[in-house]
Design an enzyme around this catalytic site. Structure first.
Site, PDB file in Angstrom:
ATOM      1  N   ASN A  70     -10.406   0.558   1.807  1.00 27.83           N
ATOM      2  CA  ASN A  70      -8.898   0.547   1.693  1.00 27.83           C
ATOM      3  C   ASN A  70      -8.676   0.402   0.206  1.00 27.83           C
ATOM      4  OD1 ASN A  70      -6.216   0.158   1.498  1.00 27.83           O
ATOM      5  ND2 ASN A  70      -6.200  -1.203   3.288  1.00 27.83           N
ATOM      6  N   CYS A 103       0.867  -0.996   0.091  1.00 28.77           N
ATOM      7  CA  CYS A 103      -0.153  -0.067  -0.164  1.00 28.77           C
ATOM      8  C   CYS A 103       0.719   1.120  -0.026  1.00 28.77           C
ATOM      9  CB  CYS A 103      -1.052  -0.036   1.196  1.00 28.77           C
ATOM     10  SG  CYS A 103      -2.140  -1.455   1.086  1.00 28.77           S
ATOM     11  N   HIS A 154      -2.655   6.938   5.002  1.00 27.77           N
ATOM     12  CA  HIS A 154      -3.167   5.849   4.298  1.00 27.77           C
ATOM     13  C   HIS A 154      -4.441   5.063   5.010  1.00 27.77           C
ATOM     14  CE1 HIS A 154      -3.544   1.985   2.409  1.00 27.77           C
ATOM     15  NE2 HIS A 154      -3.055   1.320   3.566  1.00 27.77           N
ATOM     16  N   HIS A 182      -2.091  19.915   6.487  1.00 26.76           N
ATOM     17  CA  HIS A 182      -2.823  18.743   6.163  1.00 26.76           C
ATOM     18  C   HIS A 182      -2.264  17.405   6.139  1.00 26.76           C
ATOM     19  CE1 HIS A 182      -5.641  21.976   4.818  1.00 26.76           C
ATOM     20  NE2 HIS A 182      -4.774  22.433   4.095  1.00 26.76           N
ATOM     21  N   HIS A 215      12.509   1.289   5.024  1.00 28.25           N
ATOM     22  CA  HIS A 215      12.278  -0.253   4.838  1.00 28.25           C
ATOM     23  C   HIS A 215      12.691  -0.902   6.246  1.00 28.25           C
ATOM     24  CE1 HIS A 215      11.878  -3.727   2.648  1.00 28.25           C
ATOM     25  NE2 HIS A 215      11.569  -3.218   1.363  1.00 28.25           N
ATOM     26  N   HIS A 230     -14.462   5.279   4.959  1.00 32.20           N
ATOM     27  CA  HIS A 230     -15.901   5.073   4.933  1.00 32.20           C
ATOM     28  C   HIS A 230     -16.734   5.051   3.653  1.00 32.20           C
ATOM     29  CE1 HIS A 230     -20.076   6.214   5.257  1.00 32.20           C
ATOM     30  NE2 HIS A 230     -20.282   5.664   6.340  1.00 32.20           N
TER      31      HIS A 230
END
Length: 449
Positions: free
Chosen positions: A378, A178, A345, A341, A257, A374
């Site tokens: 995802n 992701c 994720h 802002h 990582h 919502h």
């Protein structure tokens, strides 16, 4: 200076012509090296988030009914999925691919290709229509999709569809989870440092059709409940002339990582269960591992974005703890002083809750993430773009504002991108929120119960 002084200077230059030439050569050479090697600004001209047709909506009740009718899940698994859905933060308007609406489901290679084409071409058609950029003008193409990597590649599908030029630099990123959207932006940025006066297109998406899990292992059932159809196409450029209409400038990309650690490496892992059915398993340690990756990432990001006062407080806490052996809690910098802002994720309610707590954010700072979860679920690496579209839809972005996009992915990775608004940003045409933004935010407190 009088005329005699000027005459003396001229005579001095005449007798030192070699020195003047050498100095001039050094100045010209130094200026040339600086101009050639300085980082070129990378502008985000426009982006487009794909919105599937209403026929692909999958209300939670339909999800449960469909799961039962497939006959693949036992009662324990069905009850587990029901509980996950109740706590997930997903609403009734998320989308499933066409193949999973069928009974029985038909997750074929052809169906997966059709899903990929629908998402990629839907986002790109909107992007090219909005920007009026010709596909032939694209010099760099990067596509990231973790779980679907056919031959020919996804980039080849796009090249074939839009008849992109033969010398295009194309890259296909797979298996990176992701957070791959930020990695794709970083790769495009590096390519734009090398290739002048061109455009780069980044396409971020995930493919669900062939990656639905039909077994009963609970760790593998969670992705079924969270992941939904979605994708985004982003147009970047290093052309100086594009600054006038560009929305944002890329300021920083920080990548972390943790794959050297075995637990981190295996916490999001595609494998077969005991019955030979393939799925993605999520470890129970995933939140702790994500927290460690976040800590490493913000340790690198903090010094380059935080005001000096926050850096001094953070450093003082470390000194007291190390040299005076005091039991002092680590100081958590106030990232609200660095960013206006936040696009966190939308991996699940637990992910958003954890970052809200760890970064000491207010509900308004995670509103875009909760509402995206919502409304769209995802959508993997593209979720941070749906969140940015939400903030734009609310009319909150002003010139000079800084936006922090942060995402987590398998491996395990935590990646951040920082953008600066070049103008007061209005909602994009055909925004995925165009007809529903006024219904949000819904009651945020209900997501925390």
């Amino acid at each position: 200076m009088n005329p005699d002084d000027l005459r003396q200077v001229w005579l001095h230059l005449q007798y030192n012509l070699v020195s003047v030439i050498i100095c001039s050569a050094f100045v010209v050479f130094g200026s040339t090296v600086y101009i050639m090697t300085r980082p070129r600004p990378v502008y985000l001209v426009e982006y487009s988030c794909y919105r599937p047709p209403d026929s692909l909506k999958a209300p939670l009740s339909k999800f449960m009914k469909h799961s039962r009718l497939t006959g693949d899940f036992d009662e324990s698994s069905l009850e587990f999925q029901r509980k996950i859905l109740e706590r997930s933060g997903l609403g009734d308007e998320t989308y499933f691919p066409e193949a999973l609406h069928h009974l029985p489901p038909s997750p074929s290679m052809q169906a997966a290709r059709e899903e990929a084409q629908q998402v990629m071409f839907g986002a790109l058609d909107n992007l090219f229509q909005t920007t009026k950029v010709k596909p032939k003008d694209i010099g760099v193409l990067v596509v990231n999709c973790s779980l679907f990597n056919p031959t020919p590649s996804l980039t080849a599908m796009i090249v074939n569809k839009y008849k992109l030029r033969g010398n295009i630099r194309s890259f296909n990123l797979g298996g990176m989870g992701c957070s791959a959207g930020v990695i794709a932006i970083d790769l495009a940025k590096d390519m734009l440092q090398v290739h002048r006066n061109t455009y780069a297109v980044v396409v971020s998406m995930e493919n669900i059709t062939q990656n639905w899990y039909f077994g009963n292992k609970k760790a593998m059932l969670i992705p079924n409940c969270l992941f939904r159809v979605g994708g985004a196409a982003i147009l970047l450029s290093n052309k100086a002339g594009e600054k006038r209409r560009a929305k944002y400038k890329l300021v920083h990309v920080v990548r972390t990582h943790k794959g050297a650690d075995e637990k981190a490496y295996r916490c999001v892992y595609q494998e077969e269960d005991g019955s030979g059915k393939t799925g993605v398993s999520l470890s129970k340690d995933i939140m702790a591992i994500a927290g460690g990756a976040l800590k490493t990432n913000i340790t690198t990001l903090g010094p380059i974005v935080l005001p000096i006062s926050e850096q001094l407080l953070f450093f003082a806490t470390l000194v007291i703890k190390k040299f005076f052996k005091k039991n002092v809690k680590p100081y958590i910098p106030d990232f609200k002083l660095a960013f206006d802002h936040f696009c966190i994720h939308a991996g699940g309610r637990a992910v958003i809750d954890e970052l809200e707590k760890n970064l000491q954010l207010q509900p308004v700072h995670v509103e875009a993430s909760r509402m995206t979860l919502h409304r769209f679920g995802n959508t993997s690496s593209s979720s941070i773009w749906y969140e940015l579209a939400y903030i734009e839809g609310k009319g909150r972005i002003r010139r000079g504002h800084r936006i922090w996009q942060i995402a987590f992915g398998s491996g395990f990775k935590c990646n951040s991108a920082v953008w600066q608004a070049l103008r007061n940003v209005k909602p994009s045409k055909n925004s995925p929120w165009h007809d529903c933004i006024d219904r949000y935010p819904m009651n945020i407190e209900s997501f925390n119960t």
